[in-house]
Write an enzyme that holds these catalytic residues in place. Structure first.
Site, PDB file in Angstrom:
ATOM      1  N   GLU A 196       4.724 -10.432  68.399  1.00  0.00           N
ATOM      2  CA  GLU A 196       3.432  -9.762  68.482  1.00  0.00           C
ATOM      3  C   GLU A 196       3.134  -9.446  70.154  1.00  0.00           C
ATOM      4  O   GLU A 196       3.337 -10.287  70.814  1.00  0.00           O
ATOM      5  CB  GLU A 196       2.140 -10.816  67.987  1.00  0.00           C
ATOM      6  CG  GLU A 196       2.157 -11.046  66.733  1.00  0.00           C
ATOM      7  CD  GLU A 196       1.123 -12.022  66.339  1.00  0.00           C
ATOM      8  OE1 GLU A 196       0.085 -11.831  66.964  1.00  0.00           O
ATOM      9  OE2 GLU A 196       1.178 -12.613  65.300  1.00  0.00           O
ATOM     10  N   GLU A 250      -8.924  -4.705  62.138  1.00  0.00           N
ATOM     11  CA  GLU A 250      -9.022  -5.424  60.963  1.00  0.00           C
ATOM     12  C   GLU A 250     -10.609  -5.721  60.700  1.00  0.00           C
ATOM     13  O   GLU A 250     -11.068  -6.906  61.267  1.00  0.00           O
ATOM     14  CB  GLU A 250      -8.392  -6.814  60.971  1.00  0.00           C
ATOM     15  CG  GLU A 250      -6.810  -6.563  60.999  1.00  0.00           C
ATOM     16  CD  GLU A 250      -6.054  -7.762  60.989  1.00  0.00           C
ATOM     17  OE1 GLU A 250      -5.961  -8.577  60.009  1.00  0.00           O
ATOM     18  OE2 GLU A 250      -5.797  -8.254  62.188  1.00  0.00           O
ATOM     19  N   LYS A 253     -12.295  -9.177  59.613  1.00  0.00           N
ATOM     20  CA  LYS A 253     -11.615 -10.493  60.222  1.00  0.00           C
ATOM     21  C   LYS A 253     -12.603 -11.249  60.879  1.00  0.00           C
ATOM     22  O   LYS A 253     -13.523 -10.477  61.957  1.00  0.00           O
ATOM     23  CB  LYS A 253     -10.685 -10.159  61.124  1.00  0.00           C
ATOM     24  CG  LYS A 253      -9.563 -11.285  61.674  1.00  0.00           C
ATOM     25  CD  LYS A 253      -8.217 -10.833  62.634  1.00  0.00           C
ATOM     26  CE  LYS A 253      -7.550 -12.006  62.871  1.00  0.00           C
ATOM     27  NZ  LYS A 253      -6.423 -11.701  63.773  1.00  0.00           N
ATOM     28  N   GLU A 259     -10.938  -9.831  67.956  1.00  0.00           N
ATOM     29  CA  GLU A 259     -10.149  -9.977  66.723  1.00  0.00           C
ATOM     30  C   GLU A 259     -10.174  -8.968  65.666  1.00  0.00           C
ATOM     31  O   GLU A 259      -9.158  -8.558  64.943  1.00  0.00           O
ATOM     32  CB  GLU A 259     -10.519 -11.287  66.026  1.00  0.00           C
ATOM     33  CG  GLU A 259     -10.328 -12.277  66.698  1.00  0.00           C
ATOM     34  CD  GLU A 259      -8.781 -12.710  66.829  1.00  0.00           C
ATOM     35  OE1 GLU A 259      -8.259 -12.855  65.703  1.00  0.00           O
ATOM     36  OE2 GLU A 259      -8.185 -13.037  67.930  1.00  0.00           O
TER      37      GLU A 259
END
Length: 356
Positions: A196, A250, A253, A259
């Protein structure tokens, strides 16, 4: 397209306990998709060594689980590994100088040595999650932004006093720190892969540098750099698989605003910014990017105001969840809306979410 799939952390002990459990997992979760799907990597757990609550139950069982799975997958050319955050190192995400890095003493012998032995024996990779964003954002200005963004023209340099190697970007420092720790345990031949990396395109008011401009610059520079296959100063020319986090924002999330803002695409499928992940498109050939608005810390007043949506019913559950998260940070932000506080009344979710 080659893909990677992941074994959930919570079932690692079961897979380590028996060949039969590992065989059943492979039969249910992998074999039905082969060979139409080209599964290249099977990652056993996600940042397992960052979670101290499962140290006793799971840490030493990572390698036995990998060994049981490998028995089934040996003939299918699926490489096994596990993703590890930078906190596997003693000095965490910013180990400077890189040559001094070492694995934490609580995992070095019990987990890392057998893991590296397995990876070397199967010619697999050490998969690391490496985020220059978090190092830069937490550096209090000691790390130049261009250095963290992998900007080719940056004038920033760091010379490792232990090796004399010169670094021109933060990612190389982080990767060579991992390589140094691997070598200290006698397995310097284990290759490194980036499981990542990326940069957030948005976030909360106090999350500096999280914007579209920086996210685009980082991922474009990353793609262009990896396409040239330069390796790192300590491992020149080393080929390195790289996974960019993430494909989509996302939007549901939980957690801090960043995030929900790592994607190349919005949740509806439209592009946040153009990027050629093959690295072939010249950096000058992209259209202009919006100017960054938060590359320095915000110093003004701040308060929460609940967004009003005429004609729409307030989602009390969502507001309550957001308040629970915001008030659970331990910084006194919500003292005024606690029972007895000056802003406790009226005692409603909407009122508590909007105060100053």
């Amino acid at each position: 397209m080659a893909v990677s799939i992941m074994v959930p952390n919570q079932i690692i002990p079961d897979l380590a306990a028996s060949y039969a459990a590992a065989d059943r997992w492979v039969a249910a979760n992998l074999l039905p998709y082969l060979p139409r799907t080209r599964v290249k990597y099977l990652l056993v757990g996600n940042e397992v060594l960052s979670d101290g609550s499962i140290a006793a139950s799971t840490w030493t069982r990572i390698v036995p689980a990998m060994e049981n799975l490998h028995r089934n997958l040996r003939a299918r050319r699926v490489k096994l590994g596990t993703t590890l955050a930078m906190d596997a190192l003693v000095t965490g995400a910013f180990p400077r100088p890189p040559s001094a890095a070492a694995f934490r003493p609580d995992i070095a012998e019990s987990v890392m040595r057998p893991l590296l032995r397995f990876l070397e024996g199967t010619n697999s990779y050490y998969f690391v999650d490496a985020y220059t964003y978090f190092v830069w954002a937490g550096s209090n200005g000691t790390v130049p932004l261009d250095y963290a963004l992998l900007q080719p023209a940056t004038r920033a340099r760091y010379v490792d006093p232990g090796t004399g190697l010169t670094y021109t970007n933060l990612l190389d420092e982080m990767l060579d720190a991992v390589g140094a720790a691997i070598s200290k345990l006698g397995h310097g031949g284990v290759r490194i892969a980036i499981a990542e990396t990326g940069w957030p395109n948005g976030g909360d008011y106090d999350q500096i540098g999280a914007n579209v401009r920086n996210a685009a610059v980082y991922n474009r520079n990353l793609a262009a750099r990896m396409a040239r296959n330069p390796g790192t100063p300590a491992r020149p020319g080393a080929r390195m698989p790289v996974f960019v986090f993430s494909l989509y924002n996302e939007n549901l999330k939980p957690g801090p605003g960043t995030e929900r803002h790592w994607g190349i695409y919005y949740a509806n499928g439209t592009a946040v910014y153009p990027v050629d992940l093959t690295g072939r498109r010249p950096l000058w050939a992209y259209p202009p990017l919006p100017a960054p608005e938060n590359d320095t810390p915000y110093k003004g007043p701040i308060w929460c105001v609940l967004a009003a949506h005429a004609g729409r019913k307030l989602n009390e559950t969502a507001v309550g969840d957001a308040l629970t998260y915001a008030c659970g940070q331990g910084n006194g932000t919500c003292d005024a809306i606690q029972p007895g506080g000056e802003c406790f009344q009226p005692n409603t979710g909407a009122a508590h979410a909007s105060y100053k």
